[in-house]
Enzyme design. Sequence first.
Site, PDB file in Angstrom:
ATOM      1  N   ARG A  53       0.849  -1.187   0.000  1.00  0.00           N
ATOM      2  CA  ARG A  53       0.000   0.000   0.000  1.00  0.00           C
ATOM      3  C   ARG A  53       0.885   1.239   0.000  1.00  0.00           C
ATOM      4  O   ARG A  53       1.402   1.634   1.038  1.00  0.00           O
ATOM      5  CB  ARG A  53      -0.932  -0.009   1.213  1.00  0.00           C
ATOM      6  N   ASP A  55       2.080   5.076  -0.048  1.00  0.00           N
ATOM      7  CA  ASP A  55       1.586   6.271   0.633  1.00  0.00           C
ATOM      8  C   ASP A  55       1.198   7.362  -0.358  1.00  0.00           C
ATOM      9  O   ASP A  55       1.512   7.292  -1.548  1.00  0.00           O
ATOM     10  CB  ASP A  55       2.667   6.837   1.560  1.00  0.00           C
ATOM     11  N   TYR A 113      12.281  -0.929  -4.828  1.00  0.00           N
ATOM     12  CA  TYR A 113      11.908   0.484  -4.822  1.00  0.00           C
ATOM     13  C   TYR A 113      13.079   1.309  -5.327  1.00  0.00           C
ATOM     14  O   TYR A 113      14.244   0.948  -5.131  1.00  0.00           O
ATOM     15  CB  TYR A 113      11.562   0.955  -3.413  1.00  0.00           C
ATOM     16  N   ARG A 200      11.978   5.397   2.602  1.00  0.00           N
ATOM     17  CA  ARG A 200      12.162   6.843   2.734  1.00  0.00           C
ATOM     18  C   ARG A 200      13.172   7.172   3.835  1.00  0.00           C
ATOM     19  O   ARG A 200      13.964   8.118   3.708  1.00  0.00           O
ATOM     20  CB  ARG A 200      10.818   7.512   3.013  1.00  0.00           C
TER      21      ARG A 200
END
Length: 247
Positions: A53, A55, A113, A200
């Site tokens: 999921r 952000d 990612y 992140r």
Amino acid sequence: MPERNFKLTLEYDGAAFFGFQRQPGKRTIQSELEKALSKLFNRRTKIKAASGRTDTGVHAVHQVVHIGVVTALPVRRIQAGLNYYLPQEAAVREVSEVPSDFHARFSAKSKVYEYRIWNDPVRSPLRARHFLHVPRPLDIAAMKAAAKIFVGKHDFSGFCSTNSAVRNPVRRISRFTVVKRGSEIILRVRADGFLYHMVRNLAGALIESGYGRLKPEDLKKFLAARSRKNAFFSAPAHGLSLVSVTY
């Protein structure tokens, strides 16, 4: 007619949505996809699961969901129909029929990612939605050294959000690279899974290392401490993209 199971591969610009998961009154990937599915199949249709999921503001080149539906439509018609109903900022890149035991999240072996940085004194308007602008020069060698520290199996409690309620914070990073092409810096990380805000926070740690503010020994201490008490810079969402899910 028995229910058929389909794997959908999505691409979307996260800047246009309030994240992936459905939220009341918010424009999200899940809500827009389920609207499109319901129109295509002429009945309320929900996804069963997604690989993850993302952000608000996070993009995807390769997000995977799976659905179960009773239909005689061929996969090419399903893809074309969904892309007709979806907004311009999202698209179904591929549709394939899968066995009933396929699960978009639990069948995944690894994910990749990328975090993208525009390292130049002058901002790039064309990259503003997908790159973090860092005007000060970054030390690429220091960032590469920092990335190596995270490769392997570790408890990443110190690199997840304080709001995370995950039971097992141990993840295995198999590859973490830093590539510079002109003013673009691409951080690419592959792991068997990721904690909330983990990428992140890792990107933030590498940027701080590129500034010279964090040394390898500092990062090793953060890993060992397993705490966000001495939290450092968490990179903004818009530089992050989900680029691959392997099954």
